[in-house]
Design a protein around this motif. Sequence first.
Motif, PDB file in Angstrom:
ATOM      1  N   UNK A  75       0.857  -1.126  -0.089  1.00  0.00           N
ATOM      2  CA  UNK A  75      -0.153   0.009  -0.106  1.00  0.00           C
ATOM      3  C   UNK A  75       0.946   1.243  -0.027  1.00  0.00           C
ATOM      4  N   UNK A  76       0.386   2.154  -0.960  1.00  0.00           N
ATOM      5  CA  UNK A  76       1.070   3.631  -0.882  1.00  0.00           C
ATOM      6  C   UNK A  76       0.833   4.264   0.372  1.00  0.00           C
ATOM      7  N   UNK A  77       1.965   5.004   0.836  1.00  0.00           N
ATOM      8  CA  UNK A  77       1.757   5.958   1.907  1.00  0.00           C
ATOM      9  C   UNK A  77       0.729   7.098   1.582  1.00  0.00           C
ATOM     10  N   UNK A  78       0.104   7.368   2.360  1.00  0.00           N
ATOM     11  CA  UNK A  78      -1.148   8.634   2.192  1.00  0.00           C
ATOM     12  C   UNK A  78      -0.452   9.594   1.307  1.00  0.00           C
ATOM     13  N   UNK A  79       0.679  10.141   1.792  1.00  0.00           N
ATOM     14  CA  UNK A  79       1.422  11.286   1.341  1.00  0.00           C
ATOM     15  C   UNK A  79       1.650  11.040  -0.230  1.00  0.00           C
ATOM     16  N   UNK A  80       2.010   9.976  -0.644  1.00  0.00           N
ATOM     17  CA  UNK A  80       2.299   9.373  -2.090  1.00  0.00           C
ATOM     18  C   UNK A  80       1.109   9.481  -2.829  1.00  0.00           C
ATOM     19  N   UNK A  81      -0.052   8.851  -2.106  1.00  0.00           N
ATOM     20  CA  UNK A  81      -1.303   8.716  -2.910  1.00  0.00           C
ATOM     21  C   UNK A  81      -1.818  10.081  -3.196  1.00  0.00           C
ATOM     22  N   UNK A  82      -1.551  10.802  -2.078  1.00  0.00           N
ATOM     23  CA  UNK A  82      -2.365  12.447  -2.293  1.00  0.00           C
ATOM     24  C   UNK A  82      -1.415  12.832  -3.480  1.00  0.00           C
ATOM     25  N   UNK A  83      -0.210  12.871  -3.606  1.00  0.00           N
ATOM     26  CA  UNK A  83       0.532  13.494  -4.646  1.00  0.00           C
ATOM     27  C   UNK A  83      -0.008  13.044  -6.027  1.00  0.00           C
ATOM     28  N   UNK A  84      -0.296  11.297  -5.999  1.00  0.00           N
ATOM     29  CA  UNK A  84      -0.905  10.975  -7.432  1.00  0.00           C
ATOM     30  C   UNK A  84      -2.138  11.618  -7.586  1.00  0.00           C
ATOM     31  N   UNK A  85      -3.003  11.783  -6.726  1.00  0.00           N
ATOM     32  CA  UNK A  85      -4.358  12.364  -6.876  1.00  0.00           C
ATOM     33  C   UNK A  85      -4.081  13.794  -7.489  1.00  0.00           C
ATOM     34  N   UNK A  86      -3.256  14.469  -6.673  1.00  0.00           N
ATOM     35  CA  UNK A  86      -2.980  15.879  -7.069  1.00  0.00           C
ATOM     36  C   UNK A  86      -2.700  15.989  -8.468  1.00  0.00           C
ATOM     37  N   UNK A  87      -2.077  15.065  -9.047  1.00  0.00           N
ATOM     38  CA  UNK A  87      -1.780  15.085 -10.555  1.00  0.00           C
ATOM     39  C   UNK A  87      -3.046  15.223 -11.258  1.00  0.00           C
ATOM     40  N   UNK A  88      -4.189  14.752 -10.918  1.00  0.00           N
ATOM     41  CA  UNK A  88      -5.377  14.520 -11.643  1.00  0.00           C
ATOM     42  C   UNK A  88      -6.331  15.961 -11.342  1.00  0.00           C
ATOM     43  N   UNK A  89      -6.187  16.141 -10.128  1.00  0.00           N
ATOM     44  CA  UNK A  89      -6.933  17.402  -9.651  1.00  0.00           C
ATOM     45  C   UNK A  89      -6.511  18.628  -9.922  1.00  0.00           C
ATOM     46  N   UNK A  90      -5.072  19.044  -9.527  1.00  0.00           N
ATOM     47  CA  UNK A  90      -4.475  20.205  -9.498  1.00  0.00           C
ATOM     48  C   UNK A  90      -3.257  20.064 -10.597  1.00  0.00           C
ATOM     49  N   UNK A  91      -3.632  20.446 -11.688  1.00  0.00           N
ATOM     50  CA  UNK A  91      -2.762  20.704 -12.775  1.00  0.00           C
ATOM     51  C   UNK A  91      -1.966  21.654 -12.988  1.00  0.00           C
ATOM     52  N   UNK A  92      -2.478  22.789 -12.540  1.00  0.00           N
ATOM     53  CA  UNK A  92      -1.889  24.338 -12.222  1.00  0.00           C
ATOM     54  C   UNK A  92      -2.517  24.984 -11.332  1.00  0.00           C
ATOM     55  N   UNK A  93      -1.949  26.377 -11.158  1.00  0.00           N
ATOM     56  CA  UNK A  93      -2.722  27.125  -9.973  1.00  0.00           C
ATOM     57  C   UNK A  93      -4.380  27.371 -10.194  1.00  0.00           C
ATOM     58  N   UNK A  94      -4.753  27.372 -11.470  1.00  0.00           N
ATOM     59  CA  UNK A  94      -5.956  27.377 -11.647  1.00  0.00           C
ATOM     60  C   UNK A  94      -6.854  26.383 -11.130  1.00  0.00           C
ATOM     61  N   UNK A  95      -6.422  25.141 -11.319  1.00  0.00           N
ATOM     62  CA  UNK A  95      -7.111  24.143 -10.873  1.00  0.00           C
ATOM     63  C   UNK A  95      -7.363  24.145  -9.232  1.00  0.00           C
ATOM     64  N   UNK A  96      -6.536  24.773  -8.436  1.00  0.00           N
ATOM     65  CA  UNK A  96      -6.488  24.791  -6.901  1.00  0.00           C
ATOM     66  C   UNK A  96      -7.447  26.098  -6.812  1.00  0.00           C
ATOM     67  N   UNK A  97      -7.544  27.173  -7.752  1.00  0.00           N
ATOM     68  CA  UNK A  97      -8.521  28.355  -7.512  1.00  0.00           C
ATOM     69  C   UNK A  97      -9.942  27.703  -7.646  1.00  0.00           C
ATOM     70  N   UNK A  98     -10.214  26.775  -8.592  1.00  0.00           N
ATOM     71  CA  UNK A  98     -11.394  26.234  -9.011  1.00  0.00           C
ATOM     72  C   UNK A  98     -11.896  25.652  -7.679  1.00  0.00           C
TER      73      UNK A  98
END
Length: 622
Positions: free
Chosen positions: A7-30
Motif C-alpha cells: 500500500x502506498x503511503x497517504x502522502x504519495x497517494x495524495x500526490x498522485x491524486x493531485x496530478x489529476x485534480x491540481x494541474x496548475x494554480x487555476x485548478x486549485x482556485x477552482x
Amino acid sequence: MADIIQLLPDSVANQIAAGEVVQRPASAVKEMMENAIDSGASKIELIIKDSGKTLIQVIDNGCGMSETDARLSFERHATSKIRSANDLFAIKSFGFRGEALASIAAIAQVEMKSRLHDSDLGTRVVIEGSKVIEQELCQCAAGTSIGVKNLFYNVPARRNFLKSDAVEFGHIEEEFRRITLAHPQIEFVFHHNGKLVYKLEKANLLQRIVSVFGDGYKQRFLPVEQTSNIVNVSGYVSKAEFAKKTRGEQYFFANNRFIKYPYLHHAVENAFNELLPEKYFPSYFLFLEIDPQSIDVNIHPTKTEVKFLEEKSMYAILRSAVKKSLGQFTLSSQIDFDMDGSLNFPPPPKDYVPKAPTVDVNPFFNPFEKKETFSAGNSSKNYTKPTVSFREESNAKNWDKFFQQPLETELVPQEKVNLPFEEEKKEEKSHTAVPSAPIFQFKNQYIVTSLKSGIVFIDQEKAHERILFERFSQSKNQEQTICQQLVFPVTCSFSASNAEILKEILPEIKSHGFDIEEFGANTFLVRGLPEKISEQEVELSLENLIDTYKNSLLQKHCQKESGIALSMAKQFSVKAGKELKPEEMQSLVADLFTCQAPTVSPSGKKTFYILKESDLIEKLKS
C-alpha cells in the motif's frame, strides 16, 4: 518469491491524486472557490500572488467549520455531501469527491482558518506536504479562509512545467469567470499582486456578463428561454454581427456547473447557419437545468466533463431555442406602430379648386412598328399610325449572330502586369515573368488567372494576410501608418486580462494607425483609427485583435512583435466572401509576388495553387 505489492503511503497517494485534480494554480482556485460556494457564502474573495505560484487565498463568509471538521476536511475522500452511493445520482453540490483539499495539501503549504457563526473561537490548521504542522484555536472572522503557498514546492518537476505568469494568470481568470458567471447572486472580489482586478456586486446574469467582460457587451446579446420535460434552457446568445473569429466566449452550464460538451456546442453553431461567415463563431452563455439523475458529473476529477442520458433530444431542444431567439429578437429594422402617421402638408390657397385628373390614351399604339404621326379627326393631338407588319425581316435572318459575341471582354485587364510565379519543378527558387491574362474572382474567395503553364488559384484572404504581415513587420523602421481622426472619441471597455494585454501592446498598435489611450480601469479612449476601420466596429476590431494576439503567443510561441504583426494581418485582411474589383485583384496579386515569402501565409498555409495544363489535359483524357 517475496511479496512485492504494498500500500502506498497517504502522502504519495495524495500526490498522485493531485496530478489529476491540481494541474496548475487555476485548478486549485477552482476547487477552493467551489467549496466556498458549497458553504453558502454570499461573498467570496480571491487573492493571488505571482499568478498563484506564490499564494492562492480564498476567503468566504459561509457556514464555517468546527474544529473536528476543519481537520477532517484534509483527509482523502472526506466530504459532507455524500452519504451513500445513491447520492452520486442526485448531486447538486460541487466539491463532493473529497479529494481537492487533500491533494492541494500534499503539494503545497496550506493554512486554514475557519469559524462557525455561533462560535466565539475558530480553528487554525497548518499542513505542509500532507503533514499536520499545527492545529489550534484562534480568533478569526466567521466563515473560512484558506491560504495555499508555494504550490508544487515539493514536486519541482511539476513546478517546472508551469507556464509564464501571464499564461497562468489567464487560466486563473478563466476559472474565475466561469464561477462568477454561474453565480451572479454572490459577490466576488479578485486581487492579484495587491491590485484589484474584479469587484463584482450581486446582479442578474446579463449585468454579471457586462461586469466581467465590459460595458460594450450591453447591446450584444439576445435572451434565450425554453422549457421542456427534458431540459430547461436559459441564458444569452450574441447577435450575428458580433460574432468573433475565436471561440473564447462560449459557456455552457449544467445545473450551474461549467461543462465542456462539444456535441451541444455544435447545436448552437448549427442554429447560426447562414447567418455567420466562415470561421466566425457566436458568443453565448447558456444554462441547462436538468434532472440530476439524467446527468453524470462523476466521470472526471475536474468535473468539467459530463454525460447526458438524452443528448440527442437536448441537441434538438437547444438548437430550436437558439433559432427561436435569433428569429424573434433579430430584426433588421423596427417599426414603431404607435407613432403618429399623419403627414404635415402645407394648406392650399384659399381660391384653389382642384381639377379632376385626365388620362390621354392612344388607341392605335403598337410598340413593334415604325412611328408615323398623323392627326385623328378634329382632334388636335397627333397619334402613331398603325401598320400590320411586326419585326423587320433582317432581325429574323440574323438571329444566330447574337451568340457569336465575345463573352469575356469584361475580364481583360486594361494594363499589363508582369506577375512572377515560382516554378514548382525547379529545386532552386526562381521566378518567371508571364504576360498579363484575364483575371476574375471565383466564389468571392479565389482570384483566378492563367499562366503559360496553366491556371493559378490564389486564396485572397491568405494572400492578403501575407502582404499585411510583411508590411506590418517592416513598418517598425518606417513612417507611422496614417491615422484618421474621429469627430467624437469612442470609449471602449474590456475584461481585466484583455485590458492588460492592450496596455502591453499599446505602443505597437499606435504605430499602426490607432490613436488610443487609457481612460480609467479597463477602459480606453479611441481618438483615431487606421484606414478601412469604421467607428461602429472599433471595439469589436480591438477585441478580435487582442484574441488573435493571445492565441498566436500561446499556440505558436512567437515573439511580441511578430504576434502583433500577425494579429493585425489577420484582423484587417480581405476576407473570403468579399467581392473585389478587377483593379483590386490586380493590385493584390502584384503585391503578393513582391513579398519575401509569397507562397505561404503567416500561418504556414499555401496562398495559391497552380493547375498545370499538362495535368488538366491528363485529367480530361482519363
